[in-house]
Scaffold this active site. Structure first.
Site, PDB file in Angstrom:
ATOM      1  N   PHE A  28      -2.439 -22.802  16.005  1.00  0.00           N
ATOM      2  CA  PHE A  28      -3.018 -23.957  15.295  1.00  0.00           C
ATOM      3  C   PHE A  28      -4.401 -24.301  15.972  1.00  0.00           C
ATOM      4  O   PHE A  28      -4.655 -23.927  17.182  1.00  0.00           O
ATOM      5  CB  PHE A  28      -2.092 -25.188  15.668  1.00  0.00           C
TER       6      PHE A  28
ATOM      7  N   LYS B  48     -10.487 -17.493  15.557  1.00  0.00           N
ATOM      8  CA  LYS B  48      -9.303 -17.482  16.532  1.00  0.00           C
ATOM      9  C   LYS B  48      -8.464 -16.858  16.020  1.00  0.00           C
ATOM     10  O   LYS B  48      -7.686 -16.149  16.982  1.00  0.00           O
ATOM     11  CB  LYS B  48      -8.884 -18.990  16.811  1.00  0.00           C
TER      12      LYS B  48
ATOM     13  N   LYS C  45      -2.051 -40.268  47.085  1.00  0.00           N
ATOM     14  CA  LYS C  45      -3.057 -41.033  46.202  1.00  0.00           C
ATOM     15  C   LYS C  45      -4.554 -40.997  46.625  1.00  0.00           C
ATOM     16  O   LYS C  45      -4.447 -41.120  47.850  1.00  0.00           O
ATOM     17  CB  LYS C  45      -2.511 -42.331  45.933  1.00  0.00           C
TER      18      LYS C  45
ATOM     19  N   LYS D  32      -7.293 -14.066  18.733  1.00  0.00           N
ATOM     20  CA  LYS D  32      -5.904 -14.242  19.447  1.00  0.00           C
ATOM     21  C   LYS D  32      -4.752 -13.388  19.037  1.00  0.00           C
ATOM     22  O   LYS D  32      -3.547 -13.398  19.116  1.00  0.00           O
ATOM     23  CB  LYS D  32      -5.586 -15.562  19.449  1.00  0.00           C
TER      24      LYS D  32
ATOM     25  N   ASN E 201      -4.086 -35.098  27.272  1.00  0.00           N
ATOM     26  CA  ASN E 201      -4.722 -35.364  25.897  1.00  0.00           C
ATOM     27  C   ASN E 201      -3.543 -36.191  25.091  1.00  0.00           C
ATOM     28  O   ASN E 201      -2.393 -36.214  25.575  1.00  0.00           O
ATOM     29  CB  ASN E 201      -5.303 -34.186  25.109  1.00  0.00           C
TER      30      ASN E 201
ATOM     31  N   ASP F 212      -7.059 -26.582  28.364  1.00  0.00           N
ATOM     32  CA  ASP F 212      -7.929 -25.463  28.828  1.00  0.00           C
ATOM     33  C   ASP F 212      -8.400 -25.295  30.078  1.00  0.00           C
ATOM     34  O   ASP F 212      -8.638 -24.235  30.842  1.00  0.00           O
ATOM     35  CB  ASP F 212      -9.247 -25.411  27.895  1.00  0.00           C
TER      36      ASP F 212
HETATM   37  N1  CTP Z   1      -3.760 -22.295  23.033  1.00  0.00           N
HETATM   38  C1  CTP Z   1      -2.954 -21.731  23.962  1.00  0.00           C
HETATM   39  N2  CTP Z   1      -3.364 -21.839  25.238  1.00  0.00           N
HETATM   40  C2  CTP Z   1      -4.580 -22.466  25.494  1.00  0.00           C
HETATM   41  C3  CTP Z   1      -5.278 -23.056  24.509  1.00  0.00           C
HETATM   42  C4  CTP Z   1      -4.930 -22.848  23.202  1.00  0.00           C
HETATM   43  O1  CTP Z   1      -1.839 -21.097  23.601  1.00  0.00           O
HETATM   44  N3  CTP Z   1      -4.881 -22.385  26.938  1.00  0.00           N
HETATM   45  C5  CTP Z   1      -3.354 -22.077  21.666  1.00  0.00           C
HETATM   46  C6  CTP Z   1      -3.051 -23.599  20.933  1.00  0.00           C
HETATM   47  O2  CTP Z   1      -1.594 -23.833  21.063  1.00  0.00           O
HETATM   48  C7  CTP Z   1      -3.359 -23.201  19.436  1.00  0.00           C
HETATM   49  C8  CTP Z   1      -4.497 -22.276  19.545  1.00  0.00           C
HETATM   50  O3  CTP Z   1      -4.512 -21.782  20.783  1.00  0.00           O
HETATM   51  O4  CTP Z   1      -2.351 -22.557  18.693  1.00  0.00           O
HETATM   52  C9  CTP Z   1      -5.848 -22.741  19.561  1.00  0.00           C
HETATM   53  O5  CTP Z   1      -6.104 -23.753  20.350  1.00  0.00           O
HETATM   54  P1  CTP Z   1      -7.503 -24.498  20.363  1.00  0.00           P
HETATM   55  O6  CTP Z   1      -7.396 -25.667  21.615  1.00  0.00           O
HETATM   56  O7  CTP Z   1      -7.897 -25.142  18.894  1.00  0.00           O
HETATM   57  O8  CTP Z   1      -8.710 -23.606  20.924  1.00  0.00           O
HETATM   58  P2  CTP Z   1      -9.194 -22.965  22.045  1.00  0.00           P
HETATM   59  O9  CTP Z   1      -8.634 -21.565  22.077  1.00  0.00           O
HETATM   60  O10 CTP Z   1      -8.554 -23.524  23.503  1.00  0.00           O
HETATM   61  O11 CTP Z   1     -10.774 -23.072  21.914  1.00  0.00           O
HETATM   62  P3  CTP Z   1     -11.669 -24.252  21.974  1.00  0.00           P
HETATM   63  O12 CTP Z   1     -10.860 -25.302  22.811  1.00  0.00           O
HETATM   64  O13 CTP Z   1     -12.707 -23.601  22.417  1.00  0.00           O
HETATM   65  O14 CTP Z   1     -11.737 -24.650  20.567  1.00  0.00           O
END
Ligand code: CTP
Length: 406
Positions: free
Chosen positions: A333, A347, A297, A351, A218, A287
């Site tokens: 965040f 969240k 490749k 968390k 990303n 995720d």
């Molecule tokens: N985060 C993490 N590890 C992951 C996913 C997220 O540590 N595998 C942390 C991010 O660094 C951020 C927080 O969790 O501080 C929220 O991340 P976000 O991407 O907004 O949420 P997700 O938990 O991944 O949920 P979704 O993608 O469904 O919004």
């Protein structure tokens, strides 16, 4: 300069800049500009040798005031009868950049035979010294001894870097990068309310390989995390950054653990977390990771039945929340598209966080690759705030103000 060095808000604080006779003296002009951009007031002293490389007028024209010259120079240079004592009366820090071998020797021995060395001897606050000289002068036993002595005397030392120097030699002796000197100076004028706290910051994207040349990722630049790390560092914390692939420069006082994938970030964070007081997760962790196709490749001739399967990655922040000790604090965040409020609250609870900062990345001035953010902030005590669009440096500073500590 990268956005995470653009801290401002030091209005009302003065830094005194000393410039000695090195070809690197011209770089003191950039340092002056960076200090002024941080809202600091800057006064300066050029030694006679320094003034042969850059003129007092250059410093005055950029906004340094007053600018001192030699101790017994012509009248009207602004030094008055007690110029040699003046900066100590109202400067929050003295930074000598570049400092010659001669100036290091004077500082180490308490010699006070010119304006700058008098000012340095009389200065009661933090003194930062950034040398620049020929590598053989830097390696000379007398310089090594003086440099060690400056540590014992409490000077904040910014080591020179290696590379080619003006005379054609190569070795250690080049003035440190501007960012390094700036960070040391801003730290010296910042409140030290995070001194003694160990802070872990995750930042950047993760990169999940699929074949030998392709990956899933990303566009996170890591800027918000870099601002959190810098703000904590400036406020005295001992900061470790676990960074996905980013193009960010950190001062040497911040420890950086580079990782690539979510699994690597997960392992690094869980190793570090028990020894930390606070973790701040800004990383845009993937995720899911593609089930690897293989080390080679993938050729388009085989793309007829191309299918990519994804496997779930661990939630790093959630794992830290699950093993959180009473004294530890966790900041998360959330990057959402649309109103972030409900997701921020969900969240925060899911968390085990103490503070959650969420933003709508579809809004202008917020999110990926932007120098600003518009945050919705919620904490475990029930405080809820909406902040306007602010530089990420300002968001970071406010978040460290906002975190409920013991
Ligand atoms: N985060 C993490 N590890 C992951 C996913 C997220 O540590 N595998 C942390 C991010 O660094 C951020 C927080 O969790 O501080 C929220 O991340 P976000 O991407 O907004 O949420 P997700 O938990 O991944 O949920 P979704 O993608 O469904 O919004």
């Amino acid at each position: 300069m990268q956005p995470h060095f653009r801290f401002a808000g030091f209005m009302g604080r003065r830094v005194h800049l000393g410039v000695t006779g090195s070809i690197a003296a011209y770089r003191a002009l950039d340092l002056l500009r960076a200090l002024l951009a941080a809202d600091l007031t800057v006064s300066a002293t050029l030694t006679d040798a320094g003034a042969r490389f850059v003129t007092p007028l250059s410093f005055e024209a950029l906004g340094a005031s007053p600018v001192y010259g030699s101790m017994f120079g012509p009248a009207g240079q602004g030094e008055g009868a007690f110029g040699h004592l003046e900066p100590g009366q109202d400067a929050a820090a003295l930074v000598i950049a570049p400092a010659t071998a001669n100036m290091l020797a004077k500082l180490a021995h308490g010699l006070a035979d010119d304006m700058l060395s008098c000012q340095a001897l009389a200065f009661p606050g933090p003194r930062i010294v950034a040398p620049a000289m020929n590598p053989r002068m830097w390696q000379a036993p007398a310089t090594r001894r003086n440099w060690d002595a400056l540590a014992d005397l409490g000077f904040i030392r910014v080591d020179p870097e290696s590379g080619g120097v003006a005379c054609g030699d190569t070795g250690t002796g080049r003035l440190a990068p501007l960012e390094e000197i700036l960070a040391a100076t801003l730290r010296a004028v910042s409140p030290q309310d995070y001194a003694g706290r160990r802070v872990l910051v995750t930042l950047g994207p993760t990169r999940e390989p699929w074949d030998g040349v392709r990956f899933w990722s990303n566009p996170s630049s890591g800027t918000m995390g870099a601002c959190m790390a810098m703000a904590a560092h400036l406020r005295g914390a001992e900061v470790t950054v676990v960074a996905g692939p980013v193009d960010l420069l950190f001062p040497s006082g911040i420890r950086v653990v580079p990782v690539r994938t979510a699994l690597e970030m997960h392992e690094a964070c869980l190793d570090l977390w028990p020894s930390m007081d606070i973790a701040c997760a800004t990383a845009a962790v993937a995720d899911f990771r593609p089930e690897p196709h293989g080390p080679g490749k993938f050729k388009k001739s085989g793309a007829g039945d191309l299918r990519v399967n994804f496997l779930p990655n661990p939630d790093i922040l959630k794992a830290m929340g699950e093993s959180k000790a009473d004294h530890q604090r966790l900041i998360g965040f959330a990057a959402e598209t649309g109103d972030p409020r409900a997701e921020a609250a969900r969240k925060l609870a899911a968390k085990g966080l103490d503070l959650m900062a969420a933003n709508d990345v579809s809004r202008q001035g917020s999110g990926f690759c932007s120098a600003t953010n518009e945050m919705f902030v919620i904490d475990a005590t029930g405080r809820v705030e909406s902040w306007p669009v602010l530089p990420k440096t300002e968001v970071a500073w406010r978040l460290w103000d906002h975190l409920p500590l013991d």
